[in-house]
Design an enzyme around this catalytic site. Structure first.
Site, mmCIF file in Angstrom:
data_model
loop_
_atom_site.group_PDB
_atom_site.id
_atom_site.type_symbol
_atom_site.label_atom_id
_atom_site.label_comp_id
_atom_site.label_asym_id
_atom_site.label_seq_id
_atom_site.Cartn_x
_atom_site.Cartn_y
_atom_site.Cartn_z
ATOM 1 N N SER A 76 0.792 -1.241 0.000
ATOM 2 C CA SER A 76 0.000 0.000 0.000
ATOM 3 C C SER A 76 0.820 1.285 0.000
ATOM 4 O O SER A 76 0.252 2.372 -0.180
ATOM 5 C CB SER A 76 -0.940 0.018 1.199
ATOM 6 O OG SER A 76 -1.975 -0.894 0.988
ATOM 7 N N LYS A 79 0.232 3.284 -2.964
ATOM 8 C CA LYS A 79 -1.009 4.040 -3.143
ATOM 9 C C LYS A 79 -0.780 5.550 -3.074
ATOM 10 O O LYS A 79 -1.622 6.330 -3.512
ATOM 11 C CB LYS A 79 -2.050 3.599 -2.104
ATOM 12 C CG LYS A 79 -2.484 2.150 -2.334
ATOM 13 C CD LYS A 79 -3.380 1.639 -1.223
ATOM 14 C CE LYS A 79 -3.787 0.196 -1.492
ATOM 15 N NZ LYS A 79 -4.508 -0.411 -0.373
ATOM 16 N N TYR A 201 -4.398 -2.658 -10.177
ATOM 17 C CA TYR A 201 -4.295 -2.516 -8.727
ATOM 18 C C TYR A 201 -3.308 -3.535 -8.127
ATOM 19 O O TYR A 201 -2.445 -3.180 -7.321
ATOM 20 C CB TYR A 201 -5.684 -2.656 -8.085
ATOM 21 C CG TYR A 201 -5.635 -2.673 -6.582
ATOM 22 C CD1 TYR A 201 -5.468 -1.506 -5.854
ATOM 23 C CD2 TYR A 201 -5.712 -3.883 -5.875
ATOM 24 C CE1 TYR A 201 -5.382 -1.529 -4.470
ATOM 25 C CE2 TYR A 201 -5.638 -3.916 -4.487
ATOM 26 C CZ TYR A 201 -5.473 -2.727 -3.792
ATOM 27 O OH TYR A 201 -5.376 -2.756 -2.421
ATOM 28 N N TYR A 253 -4.672 3.585 8.267
ATOM 29 C CA TYR A 253 -6.010 3.006 8.421
ATOM 30 C C TYR A 253 -6.610 3.356 9.782
ATOM 31 O O TYR A 253 -6.570 4.505 10.192
ATOM 32 C CB TYR A 253 -5.958 1.488 8.162
ATOM 33 C CG TYR A 253 -5.147 1.197 6.939
ATOM 34 C CD1 TYR A 253 -5.614 1.597 5.690
ATOM 35 C CD2 TYR A 253 -3.903 0.595 7.014
ATOM 36 C CE1 TYR A 253 -4.858 1.379 4.553
ATOM 37 C CE2 TYR A 253 -3.144 0.372 5.873
ATOM 38 C CZ TYR A 253 -3.623 0.771 4.653
ATOM 39 O OH TYR A 253 -2.873 0.566 3.546
ATOM 40 N N VAL A 271 1.345 -3.748 3.778
ATOM 41 C CA VAL A 271 1.347 -5.045 4.457
ATOM 42 C C VAL A 271 2.605 -5.878 4.186
ATOM 43 O O VAL A 271 2.776 -6.946 4.759
ATOM 44 C CB VAL A 271 0.083 -5.902 4.167
ATOM 45 C CG1 VAL A 271 -1.156 -5.297 4.808
ATOM 46 C CG2 VAL A 271 -0.116 -6.136 2.684
HETATM 47 N N1 GLN Z 1 -2.467 -5.303 -1.861
HETATM 48 C C1 GLN Z 1 -2.937 -5.246 -0.518
HETATM 49 C C2 GLN Z 1 -4.431 -5.491 -0.440
HETATM 50 O O1 GLN Z 1 -5.150 -5.085 -1.302
HETATM 51 C C3 GLN Z 1 -2.550 -3.914 0.080
HETATM 52 C C4 GLN Z 1 -2.954 -3.767 1.516
HETATM 53 C C5 GLN Z 1 -1.995 -2.952 2.359
HETATM 54 O O2 GLN Z 1 -0.786 -2.873 2.109
HETATM 55 N N2 GLN Z 1 -2.500 -2.413 3.446
HETATM 56 O O3 GLN Z 1 -4.931 -6.086 0.462
#
Ligand code: GLN
Length: 317
Positions: A76, A79, A201, A253, A271
Protein backbone atom coordinates in the site's frame (compact mmCIF):
# COMPACT_ATOMS: atom_id res chain seq x y z
CA UNK A 1 17.20 13.54 24.11
CA UNK A 2 17.73 10.85 26.74
CA UNK A 3 21.12 10.04 28.23
CA UNK A 4 21.17 6.66 26.48
CA UNK A 5 21.11 8.28 23.05
CA UNK A 6 22.95 11.46 24.03
CA UNK A 7 26.09 9.37 24.36
CA UNK A 8 25.85 8.82 20.61
CA UNK A 9 25.58 12.46 19.71
CA UNK A 10 28.92 14.22 19.76
CA UNK A 11 27.30 17.69 19.91
CA UNK A 12 26.61 18.47 16.26
CA UNK A 13 27.13 15.54 13.97
CA UNK A 14 24.69 12.77 14.72
CA UNK A 15 25.82 9.34 13.66
CA UNK A 16 22.47 8.07 12.44
CA UNK A 17 23.69 4.59 11.55
CA UNK A 18 24.86 4.09 15.13
CA UNK A 19 21.62 5.60 16.44
CA UNK A 20 19.62 3.18 14.26
CA UNK A 21 21.52 0.16 15.52
CA UNK A 22 21.05 1.28 19.13
CA UNK A 23 17.31 1.78 18.64
CA UNK A 24 16.99 -1.58 16.87
CA UNK A 25 18.94 -3.39 19.62
CA UNK A 26 16.65 -1.86 22.24
CA UNK A 27 13.28 -2.53 20.55
CA UNK A 28 13.92 -6.03 19.29
CA UNK A 29 14.13 -7.20 22.90
CA UNK A 30 10.59 -5.96 23.55
CA UNK A 31 7.55 -8.25 23.28
CA UNK A 32 6.41 -8.50 19.64
CA UNK A 33 3.08 -10.14 18.83
CA UNK A 34 3.31 -9.21 15.17
CA UNK A 35 2.69 -11.65 12.32
CA UNK A 36 3.80 -11.65 8.69
CA UNK A 37 0.84 -10.98 6.33
CA UNK A 38 -0.58 -14.36 5.39
CA UNK A 39 -3.52 -13.50 3.16
CA UNK A 40 -1.26 -12.92 0.14
CA UNK A 41 0.53 -16.31 -0.07
CA UNK A 42 3.69 -14.92 -1.63
CA UNK A 43 4.20 -12.43 1.25
CA UNK A 44 4.38 -15.30 3.77
CA UNK A 45 7.69 -16.42 2.26
CA UNK A 46 9.64 -13.44 3.57
CA UNK A 47 12.13 -13.87 6.43
CA UNK A 48 10.35 -12.28 9.46
CA UNK A 49 13.63 -11.19 11.03
CA UNK A 50 14.50 -8.80 8.20
CA UNK A 51 14.98 -5.22 9.37
CA UNK A 52 16.12 -2.22 7.38
CA UNK A 53 15.96 1.54 7.73
CA UNK A 54 16.99 4.54 5.68
CA UNK A 55 17.04 8.23 6.50
CA UNK A 56 17.56 10.86 3.84
CA UNK A 57 17.78 14.60 4.33
CA UNK A 58 16.79 17.32 1.92
CA UNK A 59 20.00 18.78 0.49
CA UNK A 60 22.03 15.66 1.13
CA UNK A 61 22.85 13.01 3.68
CA UNK A 62 21.54 9.45 3.39
CA UNK A 63 21.94 6.83 6.11
CA UNK A 64 21.28 3.10 5.80
CA UNK A 65 20.92 0.45 8.45
CA UNK A 66 20.51 -3.35 8.31
CA UNK A 67 18.59 -4.62 5.27
CA UNK A 68 18.05 -1.10 3.91
CA UNK A 69 19.18 -2.13 0.43
CA UNK A 70 17.08 -5.27 0.11
CA UNK A 71 13.91 -4.91 -1.95
CA UNK A 72 10.54 -6.01 -0.59
CA UNK A 73 6.91 -5.73 -1.65
CA UNK A 74 5.88 -2.15 -0.90
CA UNK A 75 2.13 -2.96 -1.14
CA UNK A 76 0.00 0.00 0.00
CA UNK A 77 2.94 2.42 0.11
CA UNK A 78 2.42 2.48 -3.66
CA UNK A 79 -1.01 4.04 -3.14
CA UNK A 80 0.68 7.38 -2.50
CA UNK A 81 2.33 7.24 -5.95
CA UNK A 82 -0.97 6.40 -7.65
CA UNK A 83 -2.78 9.17 -5.77
CA UNK A 84 -0.12 11.72 -6.73
CA UNK A 85 -0.30 10.74 -10.40
CA UNK A 86 -4.12 10.82 -10.47
CA UNK A 87 -4.14 14.19 -8.69
CA UNK A 88 -1.75 15.57 -11.31
CA UNK A 89 -3.98 14.29 -14.09
CA UNK A 90 -7.48 15.26 -12.93
CA UNK A 91 -6.93 17.99 -10.32
CA UNK A 92 -9.73 18.77 -7.89
CA UNK A 93 -12.29 16.68 -9.80
CA UNK A 94 -10.64 13.75 -8.08
CA UNK A 95 -12.49 14.43 -4.83
CA UNK A 96 -15.87 13.71 -6.42
CA UNK A 97 -14.86 10.06 -6.67
CA UNK A 98 -13.03 9.60 -3.36
CA UNK A 99 -13.07 11.37 0.04
CA UNK A 100 -10.32 12.65 2.33
CA UNK A 101 -11.62 11.55 5.72
CA UNK A 102 -9.99 8.94 7.95
CA UNK A 103 -11.96 5.71 7.72
CA UNK A 104 -11.60 4.39 11.26
CA UNK A 105 -12.02 0.95 9.67
CA UNK A 106 -9.68 -1.74 8.37
CA UNK A 107 -7.96 -1.17 5.02
CA UNK A 108 -10.22 -3.70 3.27
CA UNK A 109 -13.50 -2.97 5.06
CA UNK A 110 -16.77 -3.18 3.10
CA UNK A 111 -19.09 -1.77 5.73
CA UNK A 112 -18.74 2.00 5.17
CA UNK A 113 -18.77 1.66 1.42
CA UNK A 114 -22.41 0.62 1.28
CA UNK A 115 -23.57 3.39 3.61
CA UNK A 116 -21.59 5.95 1.68
CA UNK A 117 -22.90 4.85 -1.72
CA UNK A 118 -19.71 3.55 -3.25
CA UNK A 119 -17.57 6.65 -2.54
CA UNK A 120 -14.57 5.45 -0.52
CA UNK A 121 -13.59 7.49 2.53
CA UNK A 122 -10.05 8.14 1.29
CA UNK A 123 -7.56 7.11 -1.43
CA UNK A 124 -5.50 4.84 0.86
CA UNK A 125 -8.07 2.27 1.95
CA UNK A 126 -8.28 -0.47 -0.68
CA UNK A 127 -11.61 0.78 -2.10
CA UNK A 128 -10.12 4.26 -2.56
CA UNK A 129 -6.96 2.96 -4.23
CA UNK A 130 -9.12 0.84 -6.56
CA UNK A 131 -11.06 3.97 -7.63
CA UNK A 132 -7.73 5.77 -8.19
CA UNK A 133 -6.62 2.79 -10.32
CA UNK A 134 -9.82 3.16 -12.36
CA UNK A 135 -9.05 6.86 -12.92
CA UNK A 136 -5.48 6.10 -14.01
CA UNK A 137 -6.73 3.51 -16.50
CA UNK A 138 -9.04 6.14 -18.01
CA UNK A 139 -6.30 8.76 -18.32
CA UNK A 140 -3.09 6.83 -19.06
CA UNK A 141 -2.34 5.45 -22.51
CA UNK A 142 -0.33 2.49 -21.22
CA UNK A 143 -1.40 2.36 -17.56
CA UNK A 144 1.08 -0.18 -16.15
CA UNK A 145 4.07 1.12 -18.13
CA UNK A 146 3.24 4.77 -17.52
CA UNK A 147 2.73 4.23 -13.80
CA UNK A 148 6.01 2.35 -13.44
CA UNK A 149 7.83 5.06 -15.39
CA UNK A 150 6.43 7.62 -12.94
CA UNK A 151 7.68 5.69 -9.89
CA UNK A 152 11.08 5.21 -11.54
CA UNK A 153 11.32 8.94 -12.18
CA UNK A 154 10.49 9.79 -8.56
CA UNK A 155 13.14 7.37 -7.28
CA UNK A 156 15.61 8.24 -10.07
CA UNK A 157 16.03 4.51 -10.64
CA UNK A 158 15.19 2.64 -13.85
CA UNK A 159 15.50 -0.82 -12.27
CA UNK A 160 12.40 -0.58 -10.05
CA UNK A 161 9.81 -3.09 -11.20
CA UNK A 162 6.57 -4.94 -10.55
CA UNK A 163 6.66 -8.45 -9.12
CA UNK A 164 4.36 -10.42 -11.40
CA UNK A 165 4.59 -13.34 -8.95
CA UNK A 166 3.25 -11.24 -6.08
CA UNK A 167 0.54 -9.65 -8.26
CA UNK A 168 -0.62 -13.12 -9.36
CA UNK A 169 -0.50 -14.45 -5.79
CA UNK A 170 -2.66 -11.57 -4.54
CA UNK A 171 -5.18 -12.01 -7.35
CA UNK A 172 -5.72 -15.67 -6.44
CA UNK A 173 -7.02 -14.76 -2.97
CA UNK A 174 -8.50 -11.31 -3.58
CA UNK A 175 -12.09 -12.13 -2.65
CA UNK A 176 -12.60 -9.03 -0.50
CA UNK A 177 -11.03 -6.65 -3.01
CA UNK A 178 -13.31 -8.10 -5.70
CA UNK A 179 -16.29 -7.56 -3.39
CA UNK A 180 -15.23 -3.90 -2.98
CA UNK A 181 -14.94 -3.25 -6.69
CA UNK A 182 -18.24 -4.96 -7.51
CA UNK A 183 -20.02 -2.88 -4.89
CA UNK A 184 -18.47 0.32 -6.29
CA UNK A 185 -19.35 -0.70 -9.85
CA UNK A 186 -22.98 -1.09 -8.77
CA UNK A 187 -22.83 2.51 -7.47
CA UNK A 188 -21.27 3.58 -10.81
CA UNK A 189 -18.00 4.67 -9.23
CA UNK A 190 -15.95 2.31 -11.44
CA UNK A 191 -15.91 3.22 -15.13
CA UNK A 192 -13.62 0.60 -16.63
CA UNK A 193 -13.63 -3.17 -16.90
CA UNK A 194 -13.33 -4.78 -13.45
CA UNK A 195 -10.58 -7.22 -14.48
CA UNK A 196 -8.51 -4.45 -16.05
CA UNK A 197 -8.77 -2.27 -12.94
CA UNK A 198 -7.90 -5.16 -10.60
CA UNK A 199 -4.92 -6.21 -12.71
CA UNK A 200 -3.58 -2.66 -12.48
CA UNK A 201 -4.29 -2.52 -8.73
CA UNK A 202 -2.51 -5.83 -7.99
CA UNK A 203 0.48 -4.69 -10.01
CA UNK A 204 0.80 -1.32 -8.33
CA UNK A 205 0.77 -3.06 -4.93
CA UNK A 206 3.37 -5.60 -6.10
CA UNK A 207 6.18 -3.10 -6.79
CA UNK A 208 9.42 -4.00 -5.03
CA UNK A 209 11.69 -1.32 -3.62
CA UNK A 210 14.20 -1.06 -0.80
CA UNK A 211 14.16 1.45 2.06
CA UNK A 212 16.63 3.79 0.38
CA UNK A 213 14.65 3.82 -2.86
CA UNK A 214 11.38 4.48 -1.02
CA UNK A 215 12.84 7.41 0.92
CA UNK A 216 14.24 8.90 -2.28
CA UNK A 217 10.94 8.50 -4.11
CA UNK A 218 9.03 10.25 -1.28
CA UNK A 219 11.52 13.06 -0.75
CA UNK A 220 9.67 15.43 -3.12
CA UNK A 221 6.75 15.43 -0.67
CA UNK A 222 9.11 16.74 2.02
CA UNK A 223 10.43 19.26 -0.50
CA UNK A 224 7.23 21.20 -1.34
CA UNK A 225 6.46 18.92 -4.28
CA UNK A 226 9.80 19.40 -6.05
CA UNK A 227 12.04 16.56 -7.21
CA UNK A 228 15.55 17.30 -5.93
CA UNK A 229 17.53 15.53 -8.62
CA UNK A 230 15.83 17.29 -11.57
CA UNK A 231 14.20 20.34 -9.95
CA UNK A 232 10.94 19.26 -11.56
CA UNK A 233 7.86 20.43 -9.69
CA UNK A 234 5.93 17.12 -9.47
CA UNK A 235 3.08 18.73 -7.53
CA UNK A 236 2.42 22.33 -6.60
CA UNK A 237 3.25 23.25 -3.03
CA UNK A 238 -0.49 23.35 -2.21
CA UNK A 239 -1.12 19.90 -3.65
CA UNK A 240 1.93 18.47 -1.91
CA UNK A 241 0.55 19.79 1.39
CA UNK A 242 -2.72 17.98 0.71
CA UNK A 243 -1.04 14.65 0.00
CA UNK A 244 0.88 14.99 3.27
CA UNK A 245 -2.27 15.76 5.20
CA UNK A 246 -4.03 12.72 3.75
CA UNK A 247 -1.01 10.62 4.79
CA UNK A 248 -1.23 12.07 8.29
CA UNK A 249 -4.94 11.31 8.67
CA UNK A 250 -5.34 8.15 6.60
CA UNK A 251 -1.90 6.57 6.09
CA UNK A 252 -2.34 3.93 8.80
CA UNK A 253 -6.01 3.01 8.42
CA UNK A 254 -7.73 2.62 11.79
CA UNK A 255 -4.44 3.30 13.53
CA UNK A 256 -3.77 6.77 12.09
CA UNK A 257 -4.42 8.44 15.45
CA UNK A 258 -2.09 6.06 17.28
CA UNK A 259 0.66 6.61 14.70
CA UNK A 260 0.31 10.41 14.91
CA UNK A 261 0.36 10.17 18.71
CA UNK A 262 3.43 7.94 18.85
CA UNK A 263 5.48 9.07 15.83
CA UNK A 264 4.15 12.52 14.92
CA UNK A 265 4.83 12.43 11.17
CA UNK A 266 2.72 11.93 8.04
CA UNK A 267 3.43 8.55 6.49
CA UNK A 268 2.19 5.43 4.77
CA UNK A 269 2.44 1.74 5.57
CA UNK A 270 2.09 -1.44 3.53
CA UNK A 271 1.35 -5.04 4.46
CA UNK A 272 4.81 -6.00 3.18
CA UNK A 273 6.04 -4.46 6.47
CA UNK A 274 7.30 -1.17 5.06
CA UNK A 275 6.58 2.28 6.47
CA UNK A 276 7.66 5.62 5.06
CA UNK A 277 7.28 8.88 6.99
CA UNK A 278 8.44 12.40 6.35
CA UNK A 279 9.13 15.69 8.02
CA UNK A 280 8.36 18.51 5.56
CA UNK A 281 11.44 20.56 4.66
CA UNK A 282 13.69 18.24 6.67
CA UNK A 283 13.84 14.52 5.98
CA UNK A 284 12.24 11.32 4.83
CA UNK A 285 12.62 8.02 6.70
CA UNK A 286 11.73 4.45 5.68
CA UNK A 287 11.74 1.28 7.69
CA UNK A 288 11.03 -2.37 6.89
CA UNK A 289 10.16 -5.15 9.29
CA UNK A 290 7.68 -7.78 7.98
CA UNK A 291 5.76 -8.67 11.15
CA UNK A 292 2.52 -6.67 11.31
CA UNK A 293 0.34 -5.67 14.25
CA UNK A 294 -3.39 -6.41 14.29
CA UNK A 295 -4.12 -3.29 12.23
CA UNK A 296 -1.80 -4.35 9.40
CA UNK A 297 1.06 -1.93 10.17
CA UNK A 298 4.64 -3.05 10.81
CA UNK A 299 5.00 -3.73 14.53
CA UNK A 300 8.72 -3.03 14.89
CA UNK A 301 8.65 -0.40 12.15
CA UNK A 302 6.16 1.73 14.08
CA UNK A 303 8.07 1.26 17.32
CA UNK A 304 11.35 2.18 15.60
CA UNK A 305 9.90 5.42 14.25
CA UNK A 306 8.39 6.22 17.63
CA UNK A 307 11.73 5.91 19.40
CA UNK A 308 13.51 7.75 16.56
CA UNK A 309 11.31 10.87 16.57
CA UNK A 310 11.14 10.86 20.35
CA UNK A 311 14.90 10.65 20.78
CA UNK A 312 15.96 13.13 18.10
CA UNK A 313 13.03 15.37 19.09
CA UNK A 314 12.16 16.13 15.49
CA UNK A 315 8.56 15.60 14.51
CA UNK A 316 5.98 18.00 13.10
CA UNK A 317 4.26 18.41 16.47
N1 GLN B 1 -2.47 -5.30 -1.86
C1 GLN B 1 -2.94 -5.25 -0.52
C2 GLN B 1 -4.43 -5.49 -0.44
O1 GLN B 1 -5.15 -5.08 -1.30
C3 GLN B 1 -2.55 -3.91 0.08
C4 GLN B 1 -2.95 -3.77 1.52
C5 GLN B 1 -2.00 -2.95 2.36
O2 GLN B 1 -0.79 -2.87 2.11
N2 GLN B 1 -2.50 -2.41 3.45
O3 GLN B 1 -4.93 -6.09 0.46
Amino acid sequence: MSGFFLALNPIVKMNYEVLFSEIHAKIKEEKNNGKVAGYIPELKLVDPSKFGANLIFINGGTYNYGDALERFSIQSISKVFSLVLAYKLVDEKLWKRVGVEPSGTAFNSLIQLEYEKGIPRNPFINAGAIVISDILITYLKHPKDDFLAFVRKLANNETINYSHTIAKSEKEKAYTNYALIHLMKSFKNIKNDIEEVMDFYFHLCSIKMNCEEISKAFLFLANDGKLEHTNEQILTKAKSKRINSIMQLCGFYDEAGEFAFRVGLPGKSGVGGGIVALYPNRYCISVWSPKLNAKGNSFLGTRFLEVFTTEIEESIF
